[in-house]
Motif scaffolding. Structure first.
Motif, mmCIF file in Angstrom:
data_model
loop_
_atom_site.group_PDB
_atom_site.id
_atom_site.type_symbol
_atom_site.label_atom_id
_atom_site.label_comp_id
_atom_site.label_asym_id
_atom_site.label_seq_id
_atom_site.Cartn_x
_atom_site.Cartn_y
_atom_site.Cartn_z
ATOM 1 N N GLY A 95 0.822 -1.212 0.000
ATOM 2 C CA GLY A 95 0.000 0.000 0.000
ATOM 3 C C GLY A 95 0.848 1.250 0.000
ATOM 4 N N THR A 96 1.938 1.222 0.747
ATOM 5 C CA THR A 96 2.868 2.351 0.763
ATOM 6 C C THR A 96 3.463 2.572 -0.625
ATOM 7 O OG1 THR A 96 3.403 2.011 3.087
ATOM 8 C CG2 THR A 96 5.011 3.225 1.769
ATOM 9 N N MET A 97 3.845 1.492 -1.287
ATOM 10 C CA MET A 97 4.388 1.609 -2.648
ATOM 11 C C MET A 97 3.359 2.215 -3.599
ATOM 12 S SD MET A 97 6.403 -2.014 -3.168
ATOM 13 C CE MET A 97 6.488 -1.773 -4.931
ATOM 14 N N VAL A 98 2.116 1.740 -3.506
ATOM 15 C CA VAL A 98 1.059 2.231 -4.395
ATOM 16 C C VAL A 98 0.805 3.714 -4.148
ATOM 17 C CG1 VAL A 98 -1.392 2.039 -4.990
ATOM 18 C CG2 VAL A 98 -0.010 -0.035 -4.711
ATOM 19 N N ASN A 99 0.666 4.090 -2.889
ATOM 20 C CA ASN A 99 0.398 5.497 -2.564
ATOM 21 C C ASN A 99 1.559 6.399 -2.947
ATOM 22 O OD1 ASN A 99 -2.155 4.921 -1.579
ATOM 23 N ND2 ASN A 99 -1.416 4.624 0.510
ATOM 24 N N ALA A 100 2.784 5.941 -2.699
ATOM 25 C CA ALA A 100 3.954 6.745 -3.050
ATOM 26 C C ALA A 100 4.069 6.891 -4.571
ATOM 27 C CB ALA A 100 5.224 6.122 -2.474
ATOM 28 N N HIS A 102 1.611 6.778 -6.756
ATOM 29 C CA HIS A 102 0.538 7.654 -7.206
ATOM 30 C C HIS A 102 0.871 9.111 -6.933
ATOM 31 C CE1 HIS A 102 -3.696 9.357 -6.866
ATOM 32 N NE2 HIS A 102 -3.507 9.094 -8.133
ATOM 33 N N SER A 103 1.307 9.405 -5.725
ATOM 34 C CA SER A 103 1.573 10.802 -5.378
ATOM 35 C C SER A 103 2.809 11.360 -6.079
ATOM 36 C CB SER A 103 1.713 10.961 -3.860
ATOM 37 O OG SER A 103 2.883 10.318 -3.394
ATOM 38 N N THR A 104 3.749 10.510 -6.434
ATOM 39 C CA THR A 104 4.991 10.978 -7.043
ATOM 40 C C THR A 104 4.933 11.018 -8.565
ATOM 41 O OG1 THR A 104 6.244 10.069 -5.198
ATOM 42 C CG2 THR A 104 7.480 10.576 -7.208
ATOM 43 N N TYR A 105 4.460 9.953 -9.171
ATOM 44 C CA TYR A 105 4.545 9.820 -10.623
ATOM 45 C C TYR A 105 3.252 10.119 -11.368
ATOM 46 C CZ TYR A 105 9.029 7.559 -9.769
ATOM 47 O OH TYR A 105 10.304 7.293 -9.385
ATOM 48 N N CYS A 106 2.109 10.000 -10.719
ATOM 49 C CA CYS A 106 0.855 10.154 -11.466
ATOM 50 C C CYS A 106 -0.259 10.738 -10.606
ATOM 51 C CB CYS A 106 0.429 8.817 -12.065
ATOM 52 S SG CYS A 106 0.387 7.448 -10.878
ATOM 53 N N PRO A 107 0.003 11.866 -9.940
ATOM 54 C CA PRO A 107 -1.013 12.401 -9.027
ATOM 55 C C PRO A 107 -2.303 12.834 -9.707
ATOM 56 C CG PRO A 107 0.727 13.996 -9.362
ATOM 57 C CD PRO A 107 1.168 12.717 -10.032
ATOM 58 N N GLY A 108 -2.244 13.231 -10.962
ATOM 59 C CA GLY A 108 -3.446 13.709 -11.642
ATOM 60 C C GLY A 108 -3.854 12.798 -12.776
ATOM 61 N N ASN A 109 -3.551 11.494 -12.627
ATOM 62 C CA ASN A 109 -3.847 10.607 -13.750
ATOM 63 C C ASN A 109 -5.332 10.606 -14.080
ATOM 64 O OD1 ASN A 109 -4.929 9.025 -11.744
ATOM 65 N ND2 ASN A 109 -3.804 7.193 -12.268
ATOM 66 N N VAL A 110 -5.605 10.423 -15.345
ATOM 67 C CA VAL A 110 -6.976 10.382 -15.853
ATOM 68 C C VAL A 110 -7.134 9.056 -16.578
ATOM 69 C CG1 VAL A 110 -8.624 11.466 -17.423
ATOM 70 C CG2 VAL A 110 -7.016 12.875 -16.119
ATOM 71 N N CYS A 111 -8.248 8.416 -16.371
ATOM 72 C CA CYS A 111 -8.474 7.122 -16.989
ATOM 73 C C CYS A 111 -8.550 7.262 -18.507
ATOM 74 C CB CYS A 111 -9.753 6.498 -16.454
ATOM 75 S SG CYS A 111 -10.034 4.863 -17.089
ATOM 76 N N ASP A 112 -7.745 6.472 -19.213
ATOM 77 C CA ASP A 112 -7.751 6.468 -20.674
ATOM 78 C C ASP A 112 -8.741 5.469 -21.245
ATOM 79 O OD1 ASP A 112 -5.815 8.420 -20.854
ATOM 80 O OD2 ASP A 112 -4.163 7.001 -20.991
ATOM 81 N N ALA A 113 -9.360 4.702 -20.384
ATOM 82 C CA ALA A 113 -10.317 3.680 -20.836
ATOM 83 C C ALA A 113 -11.645 3.924 -20.126
ATOM 84 C CB ALA A 113 -9.780 2.299 -20.525
ATOM 85 N N PRO A 114 -12.404 4.955 -20.551
ATOM 86 C CA PRO A 114 -13.622 5.344 -19.827
ATOM 87 C C PRO A 114 -14.614 4.208 -19.634
ATOM 88 C CG PRO A 114 -13.201 6.798 -21.693
ATOM 89 C CD PRO A 114 -12.155 5.737 -21.719
ATOM 90 N N THR A 115 -14.664 3.261 -20.540
ATOM 91 C CA THR A 115 -15.615 2.162 -20.361
ATOM 92 C C THR A 115 -15.183 1.220 -19.245
ATOM 93 O OG1 THR A 115 -14.506 0.837 -22.043
ATOM 94 C CG2 THR A 115 -16.366 2.214 -22.774
ATOM 95 N N LEU A 116 -13.908 1.265 -18.870
ATOM 96 C CA LEU A 116 -13.415 0.409 -17.807
ATOM 97 C C LEU A 116 -13.381 1.116 -16.461
ATOM 98 C CD1 LEU A 116 -10.399 -1.224 -19.657
ATOM 99 C CD2 LEU A 116 -12.679 -2.168 -19.339
ATOM 100 N N CYS A 117 -13.410 2.426 -16.468
ATOM 101 C CA CYS A 117 -13.262 3.195 -15.230
ATOM 102 C C CYS A 117 -14.622 3.507 -14.617
ATOM 103 C CB CYS A 117 -12.514 4.491 -15.503
ATOM 104 S SG CYS A 117 -10.903 4.194 -16.223
ATOM 105 N N THR A 118 -14.609 3.555 -13.304
ATOM 106 C CA THR A 118 -15.846 3.902 -12.600
ATOM 107 C C THR A 118 -15.769 5.295 -12.051
ATOM 108 O OG1 THR A 118 -14.981 2.917 -10.573
ATOM 109 C CG2 THR A 118 -16.346 1.525 -12.009
#
Length: 118
Positions: A95-100, A102-118
Motif C-alpha cells: 500500500g505504501t508503494m502504491v500510494n507513493a 501515485h503521489s509521485t509519478y501520477c497524481p493527476g492521472n486520468v483514466c484512458d479507458a472510460p468504459t473500464l473506469c468507474t
C-alpha cells in the motif's frame, strides 16, 4: 482477474518484493521524482539491497499504468501482494508503494479507458 500487463510484468513485483525484504538501501535514482519516491519508501522503514532501485521505480510506473486503466489503489495493492506475500512483504508495505507511486509519478492521472473506469 489478472490482466496481461500483470502476467507480463510479474518479474518486476518479484524483484520489488526481494528488494523490500532485504537489507540497506543505496539510492541510484536518476531523477528528482525517483529520489522522492524512494525517500517516501525509506521514510516508512522500507529497505532494499543496492542496485534494485530500478525495479522499484519500474513498479511505480506500472502502478500508474494500472491506475490510468481504472484499477483502484486497493485492487493494485491486493494484486501485487498476492505475489509478494510469500516473500514476507506485507499489504501495508505494498500500500505504501502504491500510494507513493501515485503521489509521485501520477497524481493527476486520468483514466484512458472510460468504459473500464468507474
Amino acid at each position: 482477474m489478472l490482466t496481461p500487463r500483470w502476467l507480463a510484468a510479474l518479474t518486476i513485483p518479484v524483484m520489488a518484493g526481494a528488494a523490500l525484504v532485504s537489507s540497506a538501501a543505496t539510492a541510484t535514482a536518476t531523477t528528482p521524482q525517483d529520489e522522492a519516491y524512494l525517500a517516501q519508501l525509506r521514510a516508512v522503514g522500507l529497505t532494499w539491497p543496492p542496485q534494485t532501485e530500478e525495479a522499484l521505480i519500474g513498479e511505480a510506473h506500472l502502478i500508474c499504468y494500472d491506475l490510468t486503466w481504472g484499477w483502484t489503489p486497493q485492487q493494485i495493492a491486493d494484486e501485487v501482494h498476492q505475489h509478494l506475500d510469500k516473500r514476507g512483504v506485507t499489504l501495508l508495505d505494498i500500500g505504501t508503494m502504491v500510494n507513493a507511486a501515485h503521489s509521485t509519478y501520477c497524481p493527476g492521472n486520468v483514466c484512458d479507458a472510460p468504459t473500464l473506469c468507474t
